[in-house]
Scaffold this active site. Structure first.
Site, PDB file in Angstrom:
ATOM      1  N   SER A   1       3.315  -2.022 -12.060  1.00 46.70           N
ATOM      2  CA  SER A   1       2.075  -1.780 -12.802  1.00 46.70           C
ATOM      3  C   SER A   1       1.271  -3.052 -13.091  1.00 46.70           C
ATOM      4  O   SER A   1       0.686  -3.199 -14.162  1.00 46.70           O
ATOM      5  CB  SER A   1       2.346  -0.999 -14.093  1.00 46.70           C
ATOM      6  OG  SER A   1       2.929   0.265 -13.785  1.00 46.70           O
TER       7      SER A   1
ATOM      8  N   GLY B   1       1.437  -2.520  -6.245  1.00 47.66           N
ATOM      9  CA  GLY B   1       1.337  -1.245  -5.542  1.00 47.66           C
ATOM     10  C   GLY B   1      -0.023  -0.618  -5.761  1.00 47.66           C
ATOM     11  O   GLY B   1      -1.018  -0.989  -5.134  1.00 47.66           O
ATOM     12  N   GLY B   2      -0.086   0.324  -6.699  1.00 50.20           N
ATOM     13  CA  GLY B   2      -1.301   1.111  -6.946  1.00 50.20           C
ATOM     14  C   GLY B   2      -2.579   0.295  -7.015  1.00 50.20           C
ATOM     15  O   GLY B   2      -3.585   0.642  -6.380  1.00 50.20           O
TER      16      GLY B   2
ATOM     17  N   TRP C   1       0.810  -1.228   0.000  1.00 48.35           N
ATOM     18  CA  TRP C   1       0.000   0.000   0.000  1.00 48.35           C
ATOM     19  C   TRP C   1       0.840   1.273   0.000  1.00 48.35           C
ATOM     20  O   TRP C   1       0.314   2.359  -0.133  1.00 48.35           O
ATOM     21  CB  TRP C   1      -0.926   0.006   1.218  1.00 48.35           C
ATOM     22  CG  TRP C   1      -2.031  -1.000   1.139  1.00 48.35           C
ATOM     23  CD1 TRP C   1      -2.325  -1.838   0.108  1.00 48.35           C
ATOM     24  CD2 TRP C   1      -3.012  -1.270   2.151  1.00 48.35           C
ATOM     25  NE1 TRP C   1      -3.418  -2.610   0.411  1.00 48.35           N
ATOM     26  CE2 TRP C   1      -3.858  -2.281   1.661  1.00 48.35           C
ATOM     27  CE3 TRP C   1      -3.256  -0.763   3.430  1.00 48.35           C
ATOM     28  CZ2 TRP C   1      -4.930  -2.784   2.394  1.00 48.35           C
ATOM     29  CZ3 TRP C   1      -4.316  -1.261   4.168  1.00 48.35           C
ATOM     30  CH2 TRP C   1      -5.148  -2.271   3.646  1.00 48.35           C
TER      31      TRP C   1
ATOM     32  N   GLY D   1       4.547   2.177 -10.860  1.00 55.97           N
ATOM     33  CA  GLY D   1       3.655   3.328 -10.796  1.00 55.97           C
ATOM     34  C   GLY D   1       3.562   4.105 -12.096  1.00 55.97           C
ATOM     35  O   GLY D   1       3.036   5.223 -12.122  1.00 55.97           O
TER      36      GLY D   1
ATOM     37  N   GLU E   1      11.408  -5.996  -9.707  1.00 54.03           N
ATOM     38  CA  GLU E   1      10.596  -4.829 -10.028  1.00 54.03           C
ATOM     39  C   GLU E   1      11.409  -3.839 -10.852  1.00 54.03           C
ATOM     40  O   GLU E   1      12.180  -3.042 -10.285  1.00 54.03           O
ATOM     41  CB  GLU E   1      10.135  -4.137  -8.743  1.00 54.03           C
ATOM     42  CG  GLU E   1       9.259  -4.998  -7.856  1.00 54.03           C
ATOM     43  CD  GLU E   1       8.394  -4.130  -6.952  1.00 54.03           C
ATOM     44  OE1 GLU E   1       7.168  -4.214  -7.073  1.00 54.03           O
ATOM     45  OE2 GLU E   1       8.939  -3.351  -6.162  1.00 54.03           O
TER      46      GLU E   1
HETATM   47  P1  PGA Z   1       2.923  -0.417  -8.792  1.00 57.34           P
HETATM   48  O1  PGA Z   1       4.004  -0.576  -7.601  1.00 57.34           O
HETATM   49  O2  PGA Z   1       2.126  -1.686  -8.850  1.00 57.34           O
HETATM   50  O3  PGA Z   1       2.097   0.777  -8.402  1.00 57.34           O
HETATM   51  O4  PGA Z   1       3.696  -0.199 -10.048  1.00 57.34           O
HETATM   52  C1  PGA Z   1       4.671  -1.784  -7.393  1.00 57.34           C
HETATM   53  C2  PGA Z   1       5.587  -1.651  -6.207  1.00 57.34           C
HETATM   54  O5  PGA Z   1       6.180  -0.584  -6.009  1.00 57.34           O
HETATM   55  O6  PGA Z   1       5.743  -2.602  -5.418  1.00 57.34           O
END
Ligand code: PGA
Length: 262
Positions: A221, A242-243, A14, A181, A175
């Site tokens: 993403s 993340g998002g 989060w 993001g 990642e």
């Molecule tokens: P994201 O972030 O899914 O928003 O790209 C992934 C993360 O930072 O773990």
């Protein structure tokens, strides 16, 4: 090497979002949307901000929910004069099971080096929790053809001082920083290439046994619309989200990727 059965692990990071009231609502909504079969098929870890952990833990315990509680970060010392920091020891007392270590935002914004990341992994495992080690290249690394060199260097640094048993218990999240993001994702095939080379590196620096057991995630993403293709790759055992994990309905669809064809 990629045929071993490894239970998929889907993690919701989060970041600095959701206060503890919002955390309770999100977890309740997610619990309503996910079924027993979903939890049998995948491990779901949730990583709220520190201030939400106690509320999340109480809710998970009281309602016997099957989410696994995670944190986003920790300090490597058990206690001491480190104003504002939270130790791995404190997290373990809150029944936290997974701790993200070396997220690119921590490395880039807060200056965490490979040495610091290694020390945090040691602290997390010392307190009986599982580290989710994040590794990944910048856009400049990628354009210069240095993706493997950068990522495998981070993996090697983090696995020093770890026994085969400790390595096989870990999760490593690949990642690519340019995909976090941004709405851009590595193609599933590109992610598979890097992730399979991580598995080979684990075999070299630790052991083939650790390499077949360690769970490897992709992050950057990830959404309900691209999860199925990512998860279809043989070396990808899960995702760090993340998002899209902030929206319970979307995150539930991600956790249920195996039920859909899109
Ligand atoms: P994201 O972030 O899914 O928003 O790209 C992934 C993360 O930072 O773990």
């Amino acid at each position: 090497m990629s045929t071993e059965v490894r239970k998929p692990i889907i993690s919701g990071n989060w970041k600095m979002n959701h206060n503890h009231f919002e955390a309770i609502q999100s977890i309740q909504k997610l619990a309503y949307l996910l079924t027993k079969d979903d939890f049998a098929a995948v491990d779901v870890t949730i990583h709220p901000p520190f201030t939400d952990l106690r509320s999340a833990q109480t809710l998970i315990d009281a309602d016997e929910l099957r989410f696994i509680l995670g944190a986003q970060h920790c300090h490597e010392s058990d206690s001491g004069a480190f104003t504002g920091e939270v130790s791995a020891q404190f997290l373990s007392k809150l029944n936290v099971n997974y701790v993200i270590v070396g997220h690119s935002e921590r490395r880039q914004i807060f200056g965490e080096t490979d040495e610091v990341v290694t020390a945090k992994i040691v602290a997390v495992q010392k307190h009986g929790m599982t580290p989710i080690l994040c590794v990944g290249e910048t856009l400049a690394d990628r354009e210069a053809g240095r993706t493997h060199e950068k990522v495998l260097g981070q993996v090697r640094a983090a696995l020093t001082k770890r026994s085969v048993e400790q390595v096989r218990a870990m999760v490593i999240a690949y990642e690519p920083i340019w995909a976090i993001g941004t709405g851009k994702t590595a193609t599933a095939q590109d992610a598979q290439l890097v992730i399979s080379s991580i598995r080979e590196e684990v075999a070299k620096v630790s052991s083939p046994l650790a390499a077949t057991a360690v769970r490897l995630q992709y992050g950057g993403s990830v959404k309900a619309s691209n999860i199925a293709e990512i998860m279809s790759q043989p070396d990808i055992d899960g995702v760090l989200v993340g998002g899209a994990s902030l929206d319970s309905a979307e995150f539930a669809r991600i956790c249920q990727y195996r039920l859909r064809k899109d």
